[in-house]
Design a protein around this motif. Structure first.
Motif, PDB file in Angstrom:
ATOM      1  N   PRO A  23      43.809   7.324 -17.564  1.00 59.90           N
ATOM      2  CA  PRO A  23      42.548   8.101 -18.019  1.00 59.90           C
ATOM      3  C   PRO A  23      41.383   8.172 -17.074  1.00 59.90           C
ATOM      4  O   PRO A  23      40.409   8.841 -17.097  1.00 59.90           O
ATOM      5  CB  PRO A  23      42.254   7.095 -19.393  1.00 59.90           C
ATOM      6  N   GLU A  24      41.107   7.005 -16.233  1.00 52.23           N
ATOM      7  CA  GLU A  24      39.979   7.073 -15.408  1.00 52.23           C
ATOM      8  C   GLU A  24      40.342   7.317 -13.890  1.00 52.23           C
ATOM      9  O   GLU A  24      39.676   7.197 -12.807  1.00 52.23           O
ATOM     10  CB  GLU A  24      39.585   5.459 -15.125  1.00 52.23           C
ATOM     11  N   MET A  25      41.464   8.192 -13.609  1.00 48.56           N
ATOM     12  CA  MET A  25      41.863   8.853 -12.415  1.00 48.56           C
ATOM     13  C   MET A  25      40.666   9.551 -11.723  1.00 48.56           C
ATOM     14  O   MET A  25      40.603   9.516 -10.400  1.00 48.56           O
ATOM     15  CB  MET A  25      43.224   9.865 -12.640  1.00 48.56           C
ATOM     16  N   ALA A  26      39.762  10.413 -12.452  1.00 46.39           N
ATOM     17  CA  ALA A  26      38.668  11.276 -11.884  1.00 46.39           C
ATOM     18  C   ALA A  26      37.524  10.382 -11.290  1.00 46.39           C
ATOM     19  O   ALA A  26      36.993  10.551 -10.510  1.00 46.39           O
ATOM     20  CB  ALA A  26      38.104  12.023 -12.980  1.00 46.39           C
ATOM     21  N   GLU A  27      37.614   9.022 -11.707  1.00 38.05           N
ATOM     22  CA  GLU A  27      36.612   8.109 -11.539  1.00 38.05           C
ATOM     23  C   GLU A  27      36.959   7.229 -10.286  1.00 38.05           C
ATOM     24  O   GLU A  27      35.944   6.408  -9.645  1.00 38.05           O
ATOM     25  CB  GLU A  27      36.013   7.272 -12.544  1.00 38.05           C
ATOM     26  N   ARG A  28      38.161   7.041  -9.821  1.00 34.89           N
ATOM     27  CA  ARG A  28      38.558   6.043  -8.976  1.00 34.89           C
ATOM     28  C   ARG A  28      39.549   6.763  -7.967  1.00 34.89           C
ATOM     29  O   ARG A  28      40.478   7.810  -8.205  1.00 34.89           O
ATOM     30  CB  ARG A  28      39.284   4.866  -9.540  1.00 34.89           C
TER      31      ARG A  28
END
Length: 67
Positions: A23-28
């Protein structure tokens, strides 16, 4: 204009498998490497020292560490 501060977090974990999409791929950005290799990529002397100590402690044999 202020300088952009880049933060790095280091976690020593044992990974059995990893999902391709999180889910957080775009953030890290995640880069897997051994502790000694990670030490070559950091500027902070204390962090470098910590990574090298972890590599020595665990024989730097682990497949991956997250940096």
């Amino acid at each position: 204009m202020s300088d952009l501060v880049k933060q790095s977090f280091v976690y020593l974990i044992k990974v059995r498998r990893r999902k391709k999409r999180l889910p957080e791929m775009a953030e890290r950005n995640v880069t897997w490497m051994k502790p000694a290799e990670a030490a070559r990529h950091v500027r902070e002397p204390e962090l470098r020292k910590l990574l090298l100590a972890v590599g020595r402690r665990f024989g730097d044999q682990h497949e991956h560490s997250a940096a």
